[in-house]
Motif scaffolding. Structure first.
Motif, mmCIF file in Angstrom:
data_model
loop_
_atom_site.group_PDB
_atom_site.id
_atom_site.type_symbol
_atom_site.label_atom_id
_atom_site.label_comp_id
_atom_site.label_asym_id
_atom_site.label_seq_id
_atom_site.Cartn_x
_atom_site.Cartn_y
_atom_site.Cartn_z
ATOM 1 N N LEU A 21 0.831 -1.212 0.000
ATOM 2 C CA LEU A 21 0.000 0.000 0.000
ATOM 3 C C LEU A 21 0.865 1.261 0.000
ATOM 4 O O LEU A 21 0.543 2.248 -0.678
ATOM 5 N N ILE A 22 1.956 1.232 0.756
ATOM 6 C CA ILE A 22 2.858 2.394 0.780
ATOM 7 C C ILE A 22 3.491 2.604 -0.591
ATOM 8 O O ILE A 22 3.596 3.739 -1.076
ATOM 9 N N VAL A 23 3.914 1.504 -1.230
ATOM 10 C CA VAL A 23 4.514 1.612 -2.552
ATOM 11 C C VAL A 23 3.507 2.170 -3.550
ATOM 12 O O VAL A 23 3.828 3.051 -4.367
ATOM 13 N N LEU A 24 2.284 1.686 -3.502
ATOM 14 C CA LEU A 24 1.244 2.202 -4.400
ATOM 15 C C LEU A 24 1.016 3.692 -4.176
ATOM 16 O O LEU A 24 0.851 4.454 -5.134
ATOM 17 N N LEU A 232 2.249 0.021 -11.808
ATOM 18 C CA LEU A 232 2.326 -1.441 -11.771
ATOM 19 C C LEU A 232 3.767 -1.923 -11.790
ATOM 20 O O LEU A 232 4.153 -2.793 -10.991
ATOM 21 N N VAL A 233 4.566 -1.362 -12.689
ATOM 22 C CA VAL A 233 5.967 -1.789 -12.784
ATOM 23 C C VAL A 233 6.732 -1.487 -11.502
ATOM 24 O O VAL A 233 7.493 -2.320 -10.995
ATOM 25 N N THR A 234 6.531 -0.303 -10.949
ATOM 26 C CA THR A 234 7.202 0.065 -9.700
ATOM 27 C C THR A 234 6.822 -0.889 -8.572
ATOM 28 O O THR A 234 7.687 -1.334 -7.800
ATOM 29 N N THR A 235 5.547 -1.207 -8.478
ATOM 30 C CA THR A 235 5.077 -2.098 -7.407
ATOM 31 C C THR A 235 5.636 -3.504 -7.575
ATOM 32 O O THR A 235 6.119 -4.121 -6.607
ATOM 33 N N VAL A 236 5.598 -4.040 -8.784
ATOM 34 C CA VAL A 236 6.082 -5.402 -9.032
ATOM 35 C C VAL A 236 7.577 -5.513 -8.740
ATOM 36 O O VAL A 236 8.046 -6.510 -8.172
ATOM 37 N N ILE A 237 8.345 -4.494 -9.105
ATOM 38 C CA ILE A 237 9.793 -4.527 -8.866
ATOM 39 C C ILE A 237 10.113 -4.436 -7.377
ATOM 40 O O ILE A 237 11.061 -5.066 -6.885
ATOM 41 N N SER A 238 9.323 -3.693 -6.620
ATOM 42 C CA SER A 238 9.644 -3.449 -5.207
ATOM 43 C C SER A 238 9.213 -4.578 -4.284
ATOM 44 O O SER A 238 9.841 -4.798 -3.240
ATOM 45 N N ILE A 239 8.151 -5.305 -4.620
ATOM 46 C CA ILE A 239 7.629 -6.342 -3.723
ATOM 47 C C ILE A 239 8.680 -7.388 -3.351
ATOM 48 O O ILE A 239 8.784 -7.781 -2.169
ATOM 49 N N PRO A 240 9.506 -7.911 -4.301
ATOM 50 C CA PRO A 240 10.520 -8.894 -3.888
ATOM 51 C C PRO A 240 11.471 -8.387 -2.803
ATOM 52 O O PRO A 240 11.896 -9.172 -1.941
ATOM 53 N N PHE A 241 11.799 -7.100 -2.806
ATOM 54 C CA PHE A 241 12.673 -6.561 -1.758
ATOM 55 C C PHE A 241 12.020 -6.717 -0.383
ATOM 56 O O PHE A 241 12.674 -7.113 0.589
ATOM 57 N N PHE A 242 10.737 -6.402 -0.308
ATOM 58 C CA PHE A 242 10.046 -6.511 0.974
ATOM 59 C C PHE A 242 9.874 -7.968 1.398
ATOM 60 O O PHE A 242 9.969 -8.295 2.581
ATOM 61 N N LEU A 243 9.601 -8.845 0.438
ATOM 62 C CA LEU A 243 9.454 -10.263 0.765
ATOM 63 C C LEU A 243 10.759 -10.834 1.320
ATOM 64 O O LEU A 243 10.755 -11.595 2.300
ATOM 65 N N LEU A 244 11.875 -10.474 0.706
ATOM 66 C CA LEU A 244 13.165 -10.959 1.197
ATOM 67 C C LEU A 244 13.473 -10.392 2.577
ATOM 68 O O LEU A 244 13.989 -11.105 3.449
ATOM 69 N N GLU A 245 13.149 -9.116 2.794
ATOM 70 C CA GLU A 245 13.405 -8.513 4.102
ATOM 71 C C GLU A 245 12.551 -9.173 5.179
ATOM 72 O O GLU A 245 13.036 -9.456 6.282
ATOM 73 N N LYS A 246 11.276 -9.442 4.866
ATOM 74 C CA LYS A 246 10.410 -10.099 5.841
ATOM 75 C C LYS A 246 10.877 -11.529 6.115
ATOM 76 O O LYS A 246 10.840 -12.003 7.263
ATOM 77 N N THR A 247 11.332 -12.224 5.088
ATOM 78 C CA THR A 247 11.857 -13.572 5.285
ATOM 79 C C THR A 247 13.049 -13.561 6.230
ATOM 80 O O THR A 247 13.146 -14.378 7.150
ATOM 81 N N ALA A 248 13.965 -12.616 6.009
ATOM 82 C CA ALA A 248 15.134 -12.507 6.884
ATOM 83 C C ALA A 248 14.728 -12.152 8.302
ATOM 84 O O ALA A 248 15.261 -12.701 9.273
ATOM 85 N N ARG A 249 13.766 -11.242 8.449
ATOM 86 C CA ARG A 249 13.342 -10.820 9.783
ATOM 87 C C ARG A 249 12.726 -11.981 10.558
ATOM 88 O O ARG A 249 12.934 -12.131 11.763
ATOM 89 N N HIS A 250 11.951 -12.810 9.874
ATOM 90 C CA HIS A 250 11.317 -13.931 10.563
ATOM 91 C C HIS A 250 12.329 -15.031 10.907
ATOM 92 O O HIS A 250 12.248 -15.643 11.973
ATOM 93 N N MET A 251 13.269 -15.297 10.024
ATOM 94 C CA MET A 251 14.257 -16.333 10.301
ATOM 95 C C MET A 251 15.205 -15.941 11.430
ATOM 96 O O MET A 251 15.763 -16.815 12.100
ATOM 97 N N GLN A 252 15.413 -14.647 11.641
ATOM 98 C CA GLN A 252 16.347 -14.229 12.679
ATOM 99 C C GLN A 252 15.797 -14.495 14.078
ATOM 100 O O GLN A 252 16.549 -14.474 15.046
ATOM 101 N N ASP A 253 14.502 -14.775 14.201
ATOM 102 C CA ASP A 253 13.884 -15.103 15.490
ATOM 103 C C ASP A 253 13.278 -16.502 15.409
ATOM 104 O O ASP A 253 12.071 -16.667 15.213
ATOM 105 N N PRO A 254 14.089 -17.549 15.537
ATOM 106 C CA PRO A 254 13.599 -18.915 15.335
ATOM 107 C C PRO A 254 12.712 -19.444 16.457
ATOM 108 O O PRO A 254 12.234 -20.575 16.361
ATOM 109 N N PHE A 255 12.488 -18.660 17.507
ATOM 110 C CA PHE A 255 11.615 -19.094 18.599
ATOM 111 C C PHE A 255 10.474 -18.106 18.804
ATOM 112 O O PHE A 255 10.033 -17.869 19.923
#
Length: 296
Positions: A21-24, A232-255
């Motif tokens: 939503l922020i990117v849009l 559309l192009v801006t949103t599609v390009i930016s989403i993978p960055f956020f997905l990778l950041e969220k993946t890293a954030r969740h893995m850093q707290d394994p409990f």
């Protein structure tokens, strides 16, 4: 712990819904300014967001590597807990030849220890899963301690001392069992270190700032693209960055209790089944079933 390669779309959307939503909003605002006040924004070469996107990718790669190391260390710690729990019960069952109630008590207490450690690391009720394995007096004693799993290990040590005093185990055998208890305490301490060590929050804040800067510059650089296509192009390009950041954030707290964390409850159930069968009991619970697409 995630167990399926295909994640539900709603899970992915929920993780990056706010950022999308922020990117849009940014992309639409830039598009409106370009169409109505073109001279207000400078001409930006596409090379600038390309360079910035490459830098962000390197930062994300570093964070993902660090987060995965924490997650993998947590999994190795619980693998060691599985092995040492089996070793502990195997030792006391083979060392003590004469039947004694302490054998069953120590076996059930070890099962309770595994559940209580996992629950304590997640910051929830430590007694969940321990009800059928702890005597009321043992649970009451542990309740008086700040570190419940450590209190249960101390109870194991006291029962081991009783076995040694009664001559049920030799001095050498007592040392061997005590070494196993020591390894369990070491594993507990390493897991607690991961739980209490916070990944620097400034890294995430700065990274998010760079991503939003990249999105703003990219949307300006794509100003020649007509209307909604730029958004559309801006949103599609930016989403993978956020997905990778969220993946890293969740893995850093394994409990943390998220779908991506270490499946401590499922591992504790596996230990429970194994130890009860070593004890000769047939009334064992089934393995823990997945909660949708992940194991708890």
């Amino acid at each position: 712990m995630l167990i399926e390669k295909r994640l539900p779309l709603r899970y992915v959307i929920r993780k990056v819904g706010r950022e999308t939503l922020i990117v849009l909003t940014i992309a639409i605002a830039v598009e409106l300014i370009i169409r109505n006040q073109r001279g207000f924004l400078p001409e930006i070469s596409i090379a600038i967001p390309t360079f910035l996107g490459t830098a962000i990718t390197l930062l994300l790669s570093f964070r993902i590597n660090q987060s995965y190391d924490r997650w993998w260390e947590a999994r190795k710690i619980w693998g060691a807990i599985v092995n040492d729990s089996r070793t502990l019960v195997r030792q006391i069952l083979s060392f003590v030849r004469e039947p004694t109630p302490l054998l069953g008590r120590m076996t059930h207490r070890q099962i309770a220890w595994c559940y209580s450690l996992g629950q304590s690391l997640r910051g929830v009720d430590w007694t969940e899963g321990t009800e059928r394995h702890l005597r009321a007096e043992d649970a009451a004693d542990a309740e008086m301690h700040a570190n419940k799993p450590l209190a249960l290990v101390q109870q194991q040590a006291r029962d081991l001392a009783v076995l040694a005093r009664d001559g049920a185990v030799s001095d050498y055998q007592r040392i061997a069992v005590d070494d196993t208890l020591t390894r369990l305490v070491d594993s507990m301490g390493r897991a607690e270190r991961i739980r209490s060590t916070v990944f620097p929050t400034t890294y995430r804040i700065f990274l998010y700032g760079f991503i939003y800067l990249f999105i703003t510059i990219l949307s300006i650089a794509l100003g020649e693209i007509e209307g909604a296509w730029q958004v559309l192009v801006t949103t599609v390009i930016s989403i993978p960055f956020f997905l990778l950041e969220k993946t890293a954030r969740h893995m850093q707290d394994p409990f943390s209790g998220r779908p991506t964390d270490t499946a401590v409850t499922s591992i504790a159930r596996t230990i429970e089944i194994n130890l009860l069968q070593l004890l000769g009991e047939t009334d064992t619970p089934p393995p823990l079933e997945p909660d949708g697409f992940y194991l708890r």
